[in-house]
Design an enzyme around this catalytic site. Structure first.
Site, PDB file in Angstrom:
ATOM      1  N   HIS A   1      10.186 -79.125   4.674  1.00  0.00           N
ATOM      2  CA  HIS A   1       9.345 -78.921   5.849  1.00  0.00           C
ATOM      3  C   HIS A   1       9.988 -77.843   6.731  1.00  0.00           C
ATOM      4  CE1 HIS A   1       7.538 -83.070   5.434  1.00  0.00           C
ATOM      5  NE2 HIS A   1       8.726 -83.331   4.918  1.00  0.00           N
TER       6      HIS A   1
ATOM      7  N   HIS B   1       5.885 -79.219   1.886  1.00  0.00           N
ATOM      8  CA  HIS B   1       4.974 -80.106   2.609  1.00  0.00           C
ATOM      9  C   HIS B   1       3.528 -79.688   2.333  1.00  0.00           C
ATOM     10  CE1 HIS B   1       4.166 -82.257   6.710  1.00  0.00           C
ATOM     11  NE2 HIS B   1       3.837 -83.005   5.686  1.00  0.00           N
TER      12      HIS B   1
ATOM     13  N   GLU C   1      13.835 -81.082   6.992  1.00  0.00           N
ATOM     14  CA  GLU C   1      13.244 -80.120   7.921  1.00  0.00           C
ATOM     15  C   GLU C   1      14.205 -78.958   8.106  1.00  0.00           C
ATOM     16  OE1 GLU C   1      10.335 -80.165   9.641  1.00  0.00           O
ATOM     17  OE2 GLU C   1       9.668 -82.249   9.481  1.00  0.00           O
TER      18      GLU C   1
ATOM     19  N   ASP D   1       3.636 -75.693   5.815  1.00  0.00           N
ATOM     20  CA  ASP D   1       5.076 -75.463   5.766  1.00  0.00           C
ATOM     21  C   ASP D   1       5.675 -75.821   4.411  1.00  0.00           C
ATOM     22  OD1 ASP D   1       4.407 -78.173   6.730  1.00  0.00           O
ATOM     23  OD2 ASP D   1       6.554 -78.484   6.995  1.00  0.00           O
TER      24      ASP D   1
END
Length: 175
Positions: free
Chosen positions: A34, A154, A116, A164
């Site tokens: 992500h 993602h 992330e 993303d």
């Protein structure tokens, strides 16, 4: 780097309340990449922590009005300098994927690890982030899963909702 009880030793650990138990704790078979920046395209702020901890001040920025009360989390966050923050044990289910499917297997949070990267889906990532991500993937591979063909964007697991990590993510490093 070593993992003990689902946590990477020696990295910044900021446990979030937004997680629950995996249906099968050792059924870890996917990594989902992500990106996040709060506010968008703004780096090195405290707001990512605030979001994942449920403490985001809705008045700190107009963008936060729509997201301040969202309950979500990730296992790891890698900032632009390559530093890791871990919010959820790998043995638990982080709330990063939402409604999702990968290779006909639904609910990616149940068996996936969310990572992330601090960034935006329309900006390049840093070499420091890639170096850290490489180390994390090798560690996860040794500890939990066979990585081959099990790293997804993602946008791949939730294609109608997400974009993303975006066009600048260097997939050639991982596929």
């Amino acid at each position: 780097m070593h993992i003990r009880a689902g946590w990477i030793e020696g990295v910044r650990q900021v446990p979030t309340p937004f997680f629950n138990k995996r249906p099968k704790p050792l059924d870890i078979s996917l990594i989902v990449i992500h990106c996040i920046a709060l506010p968008p395209k703004t780096f090195n702020t405290p707001y990512v922590d605030d979001l994942f901890l449920g403490k985001l001040d809705k008045d700190a920025h107009p963008y936060f009005q729509d997201i301040y009360n969202v309950e979500l989390s990730t296992h790891l966050f890698i900032n632009r300098q390559g530093k890791i923050t871990q919010y959820v044990s790998f043995l638990d289910r982080a709330w990063h994927a939402g409604r999702s499917i990968y290779k006909d297997k639904k609910e990616c949070n149940d068996y996936g690890i969310g990572i992330e990267l601090e960034g935006s889906d329309d900006l390049p990532y840093t070499e420091e982030q890639y170096k850290t991500l490489d180390e994390v993937i090798e560690l996860l591979k040794k500890t939990y899963i066979d990585i081959k063909d099990n790293i997804a964007a993602h946008s791949e697991i939730a294609p109608k909702r997400k974009t993303d990590p975006g066009i600048y993510f260097d997939w050639s490093r991982y596929r």
